[in-house]
Design a protein around this motif. Structure first.
Motif, PDB file in Angstrom:
ATOM      1  N   ILE A  12     -14.966   3.118 -17.355  1.00  0.00           N
ATOM      2  CA  ILE A  12     -14.727   4.475 -17.845  1.00  0.00           C
ATOM      3  C   ILE A  12     -13.217   4.655 -17.971  1.00  0.00           C
ATOM      4  CG2 ILE A  12     -14.970   6.938 -17.410  1.00  0.00           C
ATOM      5  CD1 ILE A  12     -17.533   6.315 -15.886  1.00  0.00           C
ATOM      6  N   LEU A  13     -12.770   5.038 -19.172  1.00  0.00           N
ATOM      7  CA  LEU A  13     -11.357   5.271 -19.448  1.00  0.00           C
ATOM      8  C   LEU A  13     -11.095   6.758 -19.595  1.00  0.00           C
ATOM      9  CD1 LEU A  13     -10.621   2.615 -22.216  1.00  0.00           C
ATOM     10  CD2 LEU A  13     -10.081   2.458 -19.799  1.00  0.00           C
ATOM     11  N   GLU A  14      -9.871   7.167 -19.291  1.00  0.00           N
ATOM     12  CA  GLU A  14      -9.436   8.541 -19.547  1.00  0.00           C
ATOM     13  C   GLU A  14      -8.269   8.479 -20.516  1.00  0.00           C
ATOM     14  OE1 GLU A  14      -7.916  12.526 -17.246  1.00  0.00           O
ATOM     15  OE2 GLU A  14      -7.231  10.581 -16.537  1.00  0.00           O
ATOM     16  N   ALA A  15      -8.374   9.288 -21.578  1.00  0.00           N
ATOM     17  CA  ALA A  15      -7.291   9.400 -22.549  1.00  0.00           C
ATOM     18  C   ALA A  15      -7.226  10.849 -22.986  1.00  0.00           C
ATOM     19  CB  ALA A  15      -7.529   8.479 -23.742  1.00  0.00           C
ATOM     20  N   MET A  16      -6.086  11.461 -22.867  1.00  0.00           N
ATOM     21  CA  MET A  16      -5.868  12.854 -23.260  1.00  0.00           C
ATOM     22  C   MET A  16      -6.906  13.784 -22.615  1.00  0.00           C
ATOM     23  SD  MET A  16      -4.597  12.407 -27.212  1.00  0.00           S
ATOM     24  CE  MET A  16      -6.243  12.324 -27.839  1.00  0.00           C
ATOM     25  N   LYS A  17      -7.125  13.615 -21.308  1.00  0.00           N
ATOM     26  CA  LYS A  17      -8.032  14.462 -20.517  1.00  0.00           C
ATOM     27  C   LYS A  17      -9.499  14.315 -20.920  1.00  0.00           C
ATOM     28  CE  LYS A  17      -4.565  16.743 -18.535  1.00  0.00           C
ATOM     29  NZ  LYS A  17      -4.178  16.615 -17.213  1.00  0.00           N
ATOM     30  N   MET A  18      -9.829  13.266 -21.668  1.00  0.00           N
ATOM     31  CA  MET A  18     -11.211  13.017 -22.079  1.00  0.00           C
ATOM     32  C   MET A  18     -11.653  11.677 -21.494  1.00  0.00           C
ATOM     33  SD  MET A  18     -12.149  15.426 -24.428  1.00  0.00           S
ATOM     34  CE  MET A  18     -13.376  14.619 -25.399  1.00  0.00           C
ATOM     35  N   GLU A  19     -12.889  11.624 -21.020  1.00  0.00           N
ATOM     36  CA  GLU A  19     -13.432  10.380 -20.497  1.00  0.00           C
ATOM     37  C   GLU A  19     -14.175   9.633 -21.601  1.00  0.00           C
ATOM     38  OE1 GLU A  19     -15.767  10.899 -16.970  1.00  0.00           O
ATOM     39  OE2 GLU A  19     -14.187  12.015 -15.960  1.00  0.00           O
ATOM     40  N   THR A  20     -13.965   8.319 -21.660  1.00  0.00           N
ATOM     41  CA  THR A  20     -14.629   7.471 -22.637  1.00  0.00           C
ATOM     42  C   THR A  20     -15.340   6.352 -21.897  1.00  0.00           C
ATOM     43  OG1 THR A  20     -12.929   7.930 -24.281  1.00  0.00           O
ATOM     44  CG2 THR A  20     -14.286   5.982 -24.648  1.00  0.00           C
ATOM     45  N   GLU A  21     -16.636   6.198 -22.158  1.00  0.00           N
ATOM     46  CA  GLU A  21     -17.400   5.118 -21.553  1.00  0.00           C
ATOM     47  C   GLU A  21     -17.297   3.877 -22.439  1.00  0.00           C
ATOM     48  OE1 GLU A  21     -21.326   6.826 -21.198  1.00  0.00           O
ATOM     49  OE2 GLU A  21     -20.849   7.655 -19.227  1.00  0.00           O
ATOM     50  N   VAL A  22     -16.874   2.773 -21.835  1.00  0.00           N
ATOM     51  CA  VAL A  22     -16.801   1.503 -22.556  1.00  0.00           C
ATOM     52  C   VAL A  22     -18.045   0.729 -22.154  1.00  0.00           C
ATOM     53  CG1 VAL A  22     -15.460  -0.582 -22.959  1.00  0.00           C
ATOM     54  CG2 VAL A  22     -14.285   1.570 -22.462  1.00  0.00           C
ATOM     55  N   VAL A  23     -18.825   0.289 -23.158  1.00  0.00           N
ATOM     56  CA  VAL A  23     -20.114  -0.335 -22.881  1.00  0.00           C
ATOM     57  C   VAL A  23     -20.102  -1.814 -23.227  1.00  0.00           C
ATOM     58  CG1 VAL A  23     -21.356   1.827 -23.234  1.00  0.00           C
ATOM     59  CG2 VAL A  23     -21.012   0.297 -25.160  1.00  0.00           C
ATOM     60  N   ALA A  24     -21.068  -2.534 -22.646  1.00  0.00           N
ATOM     61  CA  ALA A  24     -21.208  -3.964 -22.901  1.00  0.00           C
ATOM     62  C   ALA A  24     -21.612  -4.185 -24.354  1.00  0.00           C
ATOM     63  CB  ALA A  24     -22.250  -4.562 -21.967  1.00  0.00           C
ATOM     64  N   SER A  25     -20.950  -5.134 -24.986  1.00  0.00           N
ATOM     65  CA  SER A  25     -21.228  -5.434 -26.396  1.00  0.00           C
ATOM     66  C   SER A  25     -22.353  -6.449 -26.560  1.00  0.00           C
ATOM     67  CB  SER A  25     -19.954  -5.939 -27.067  1.00  0.00           C
ATOM     68  OG  SER A  25     -19.441  -7.046 -26.344  1.00  0.00           O
ATOM     69  N   ALA A  26     -22.832  -7.007 -25.440  1.00  0.00           N
ATOM     70  CA  ALA A  26     -23.913  -8.000 -25.481  1.00  0.00           C
ATOM     71  C   ALA A  26     -24.513  -8.123 -24.085  1.00  0.00           C
ATOM     72  CB  ALA A  26     -23.369  -9.354 -25.941  1.00  0.00           C
ATOM     73  N   ASP A  27     -25.693  -8.709 -24.007  1.00  0.00           N
ATOM     74  CA  ASP A  27     -26.278  -9.040 -22.705  1.00  0.00           C
ATOM     75  C   ASP A  27     -25.492 -10.210 -22.129  1.00  0.00           C
ATOM     76  OD1 ASP A  27     -28.188  -7.157 -23.262  1.00  0.00           O
ATOM     77  OD2 ASP A  27     -29.795  -8.587 -23.665  1.00  0.00           O
ATOM     78  N   GLY A  28     -25.382 -10.262 -20.800  1.00  0.00           N
ATOM     79  CA  GLY A  28     -24.702 -11.391 -20.190  1.00  0.00           C
ATOM     80  C   GLY A  28     -24.413 -11.166 -18.730  1.00  0.00           C
ATOM     81  N   THR A  29     -23.652 -12.067 -18.175  1.00  0.00           N
ATOM     82  CA  THR A  29     -23.216 -11.995 -16.784  1.00  0.00           C
ATOM     83  C   THR A  29     -21.710 -11.809 -16.781  1.00  0.00           C
ATOM     84  OG1 THR A  29     -24.988 -13.506 -16.156  1.00  0.00           O
ATOM     85  CG2 THR A  29     -23.210 -13.207 -14.568  1.00  0.00           C
ATOM     86  N   VAL A  30     -21.231 -10.922 -15.921  1.00  0.00           N
ATOM     87  CA  VAL A  30     -19.794 -10.649 -15.845  1.00  0.00           C
ATOM     88  C   VAL A  30     -19.104 -11.878 -15.262  1.00  0.00           C
ATOM     89  CG1 VAL A  30     -18.004  -9.185 -14.852  1.00  0.00           C
ATOM     90  CG2 VAL A  30     -20.172  -8.175 -15.611  1.00  0.00           C
ATOM     91  N   ASP A  31     -18.224 -12.491 -16.040  1.00  0.00           N
ATOM     92  CA  ASP A  31     -17.455 -13.641 -15.587  1.00  0.00           C
ATOM     93  C   ASP A  31     -16.228 -13.166 -14.814  1.00  0.00           C
ATOM     94  OD1 ASP A  31     -16.790 -16.395 -15.365  1.00  0.00           O
ATOM     95  OD2 ASP A  31     -15.360 -16.167 -17.014  1.00  0.00           O
ATOM     96  N   SER A  32     -15.517 -12.173 -15.382  1.00  0.00           N
ATOM     97  CA  SER A  32     -14.343 -11.630 -14.694  1.00  0.00           C
ATOM     98  C   SER A  32     -14.061 -10.214 -15.168  1.00  0.00           C
ATOM     99  CB  SER A  32     -13.117 -12.519 -14.929  1.00  0.00           C
ATOM    100  OG  SER A  32     -12.834 -12.598 -16.304  1.00  0.00           O
ATOM    101  N   VAL A  33     -13.497  -9.433 -14.251  1.00  0.00           N
ATOM    102  CA  VAL A  33     -13.056  -8.071 -14.554  1.00  0.00           C
ATOM    103  C   VAL A  33     -11.540  -8.101 -14.483  1.00  0.00           C
ATOM    104  CG1 VAL A  33     -13.141  -5.661 -13.857  1.00  0.00           C
ATOM    105  CG2 VAL A  33     -15.153  -7.100 -13.544  1.00  0.00           C
ATOM    106  N   LEU A  34     -10.877  -7.771 -15.591  1.00  0.00           N
ATOM    107  CA  LEU A  34      -9.425  -7.926 -15.676  1.00  0.00           C
ATOM    108  C   LEU A  34      -8.645  -6.654 -15.384  1.00  0.00           C
ATOM    109  CD1 LEU A  34      -9.409 -10.155 -18.872  1.00  0.00           C
ATOM    110  CD2 LEU A  34      -9.318 -10.869 -16.492  1.00  0.00           C
ATOM    111  N   VAL A  35      -9.331  -5.539 -15.077  1.00  0.00           N
ATOM    112  CA  VAL A  35      -8.659  -4.282 -14.779  1.00  0.00           C
ATOM    113  C   VAL A  35      -9.209  -3.704 -13.486  1.00  0.00           C
ATOM    114  CG1 VAL A  35      -8.135  -3.707 -17.182  1.00  0.00           C
ATOM    115  CG2 VAL A  35     -10.302  -2.973 -16.187  1.00  0.00           C
ATOM    116  N   LYS A  36      -8.465  -2.752 -12.931  1.00  0.00           N
ATOM    117  CA  LYS A  36      -8.930  -2.041 -11.744  1.00  0.00           C
ATOM    118  C   LYS A  36      -8.646  -0.560 -11.928  1.00  0.00           C
ATOM    119  CE  LYS A  36      -4.667  -2.888  -9.097  1.00  0.00           C
ATOM    120  NZ  LYS A  36      -3.887  -3.110 -10.258  1.00  0.00           N
ATOM    121  N   LYS A  37      -9.235   0.253 -11.090  1.00  0.00           N
ATOM    122  CA  LYS A  37      -9.065   1.698 -11.172  1.00  0.00           C
ATOM    123  C   LYS A  37      -7.576   2.045 -11.125  1.00  0.00           C
ATOM    124  CE  LYS A  37     -10.613   5.953  -9.014  1.00  0.00           C
ATOM    125  NZ  LYS A  37     -11.469   6.544  -7.967  1.00  0.00           N
TER     126      LYS A  37
END
Length: 138
Positions: free
Chosen positions: A99-124
């Protein structure tokens, strides 16, 4: 006018505006503001400096995905409010991963395909740019 320019694979937002030379008003123009004022002659602008701005890399750069991998990228610049997955999680197409915040609005970023998470490159709390890689799926 705003433009999006791509340089060496990075996208930059550029805003251009027309600027005319400054010309001080004469005493006659101040005394008679309704008088028609002849425009100042336009001089040729000096050649622009060809140095490109250094890109600001908020999120760590990820290597190109290997065969069979896909990446989930940020659709806009913003701040990471929450990361909903961790390495090893199984995700389905359309599942919220970040979930991203930009200009006081929340945007949900969704998976573009089925799969297994290999790595998460960002943190809160991380600041990310448009097209920054957030999650790598295998």
């Amino acid at each position: 006018m705003k433009y999006i320019a791509t340089l060496n694979g990075k996208k930059y937002e550029v805003e251009l505006e027309r600027v005319e030379d400054y010309r001080a008003l004469t005493r006659e123009e101040i005394a008679n503001p309704n008088a028609v004022i002849a425009p100042a002659p336009v001089q040729a602008a000096p050649a622009p400096v060809q140095a490109a701005p250094a890109p600001v890399q908020a999120a760590p750069a990820a290597a190109a995905p290997a065969a069979g991998e896909s990446t989930i990228v940020s659709p806009l610049p913003g701040t990471v409010l929450d990361v909903k997955v961790k390495a090893g999680d199984t995700v389905k197409f359309g599942q919220v991963v970040v979930i991203l915040e930009a200009m006081k609005m929340e945007t949900e970023v969704v998976a573009s395909a089925d799969g297994t998470v290999d790595s998460v490159l960002v943190k809160k709390g991380d600041a990310v740019d448009t097209d920054a890689t957030l999650v790598v799926l295998k």
